[in-house]
Motif scaffolding. Structure first.
Motif, PDB file in Angstrom:
ATOM      1  N   ASP A 107      -2.759   1.258   3.323  1.00  0.00           N
ATOM      2  CA  ASP A 107      -2.796   0.547   2.218  1.00  0.00           C
ATOM      3  C   ASP A 107      -4.333   0.243   2.022  1.00  0.00           C
ATOM      4  OD1 ASP A 107      -0.412   0.690   1.155  1.00  0.00           O
ATOM      5  OD2 ASP A 107       0.158  -1.281   2.000  1.00  0.00           O
ATOM      6  N   ASN A 159       6.260   5.052   1.765  1.00  0.00           N
ATOM      7  CA  ASN A 159       5.642   6.137   0.981  1.00  0.00           C
ATOM      8  C   ASN A 159       5.680   5.562  -0.717  1.00  0.00           C
ATOM      9  OD1 ASN A 159       6.002   8.963   1.843  1.00  0.00           O
ATOM     10  ND2 ASN A 159       7.707   7.934   2.732  1.00  0.00           N
ATOM     11  N   GLY A 160       5.357   4.354  -0.584  1.00  0.00           N
ATOM     12  CA  GLY A 160       4.649   3.661  -1.877  1.00  0.00           C
ATOM     13  C   GLY A 160       5.740   3.183  -2.802  1.00  0.00           C
ATOM     14  N   LYS A 214       1.916   1.281   7.428  1.00  0.00           N
ATOM     15  CA  LYS A 214       1.708   1.217   6.083  1.00  0.00           C
ATOM     16  C   LYS A 214       0.473   0.331   5.796  1.00  0.00           C
ATOM     17  CE  LYS A 214       3.061   0.550   1.584  1.00  0.00           C
ATOM     18  NZ  LYS A 214       2.641   1.326   0.778  1.00  0.00           N
TER      19      LYS A 214
END
Length: 341
Positions: free
Chosen positions: A325, A292-293, A321
């Protein structure tokens, strides 16, 4: 008399002491101060005794296991079942590694590569300690390299966490262990930190968000964790729990052994094939944050790590992920090409 003198001479020789006529005479007469050379088992035993006050029982138990391996190895290799420190060399270290790898303490349960390296690592720490104490001037581990096998750390997906959260157990003990495990997934706290968590370690900040303010029991490093809604709901559930209130802690007590047994039952009931442990919960917490960054530096602080390389073991760059990205990158590139869109 001659025989006794020869015995004292040989004794000094075995202990690698300076052999002079005066030394032999003093040994024969029981006079003088002959410094006895430290043996490996003696040093290992003294190390464990002195470290017992500062190391946790789980860590000490591992040192005792390594000591057991060492005693078996020395008994098989040396007539006296011990060796003086000055006789340690690289060949001894390599031979001990091979012995650990090929002679399991429990039948049918040989040491893995990483398990063998853990024993070697503990022996190395004891030898380093002996060097600091000036009992050994040349470290036999100088040319030795610990070779741990890098392995992928498992973690739970969001669907798997939800499956555990939504499952209702009839047995109170299973329900409590489930709540502890889920709470760890949303906070990254270990079992020992969770079970000793007290209400006064939870407080709101100036913005009204509740935080856990604690020190990791393993490293005594300060860890401040902001509480997510899922974790807050579990705290609310145990707010007036009689067993927890009696011990003045947030959660009722369950032994580590019982927790591990219950986690196996929980995995079976929910249909999860992964081995549920609190290490897995910490891996899950780190992975969810990364997905979640959340920056890796923030994850390092939340997990209470001293080195970012340790955090990288927990934080998996999973395909999902990578895909997220790349999507974000593609959108930015598209905006650069078509700023008006």
């Amino acid at each position: 008399m001659r025989a006794r003198i020869i015995n004292h001479y040989r004794s000094l020789e075995r202990q690698e002491m300076a052999i002079t006529a005066e030394a032999v005479k003093n040994a024969y007469l029981g006079q003088g101060e002959q410094v006895k050379q430290k043996t490996l088992i003696e040093v290992f035993t003294q190390h464990n005794k002195e470290m017992a006050a500062s190391l946790k029982w789980g860590t000490m138990k591992n040192y005792f296991t390594t000591a057991k391996y060492l005693k078996e190895f020395l008994t098989n290799r040396f007539p006296g079942g011990d060796i003086i420190l000055k006789q340690l060399n690289y060949e001894f270290i390599s031979s001990f590694e091979l012995y650990v790898r090929t002679n399991p303490i429990h039948n049918g349960d040989p040491c893995t590569q990483n398990g063998t390296m853990k024993h070697m690592e503990r022996l190395k720490r004891v030898i380093n300690w002996a060097c600091k104490m000036d009992w050994l001037h040349k470290n036999p581990f100088d040319q030795y390299q610990l070779k741990f096998k890098r392995k992928e750390r498992d973690f739970l997906t969001e669907l798997e966490i939800k499956a555990i959260e939504s499952h209702v157990f009839v047995t109170a003990s299973l329900q409590e262990v489930k709540d502890l495990f889920v709470f760890s997934c949303y906070t990254g706290l270990t079992y020992c930190d969770l079970i000793e968590l007290s209400p006064d370690q939870i407080a709101p900040d100036t913005q009204g968000r509740c935080w856990i303010y604690t020190n990791r029991m393993k490293t005594e490093i300060r860890v401040d964790v902001p509480l997510l809604l899922h974790a807050l709901s579990i705290l609310e559930k145990y707010k007036n729990h009689p067993a927890a209130n009696q011990r003045q802690k947030v959660f009722p007590y369950t032994s580590n052994q019982e927790v591990n047994r219950q986690l196996k039952l929980i995995a079976e009931a929910v249909g999860i094939k992964k081995h549920l442990t609190f290490h897995l919960a910490r891996h899950t917490f780190a992975t969810l944050l990364l997905m979640n960054g959340v920056p890796i530096e923030t994850i390092k602080k939340l997990l209470g790590h001293t080195k970012i390389t340790t955090t990288m073991i927990y934080a998996h760059v999973v395909n999902a992920k990578v895909g997220m990205d790349m999507d974000a990158f593609e959108k930015r590139m598209d905006f650069i090409k078509n700023p008006g869109r």
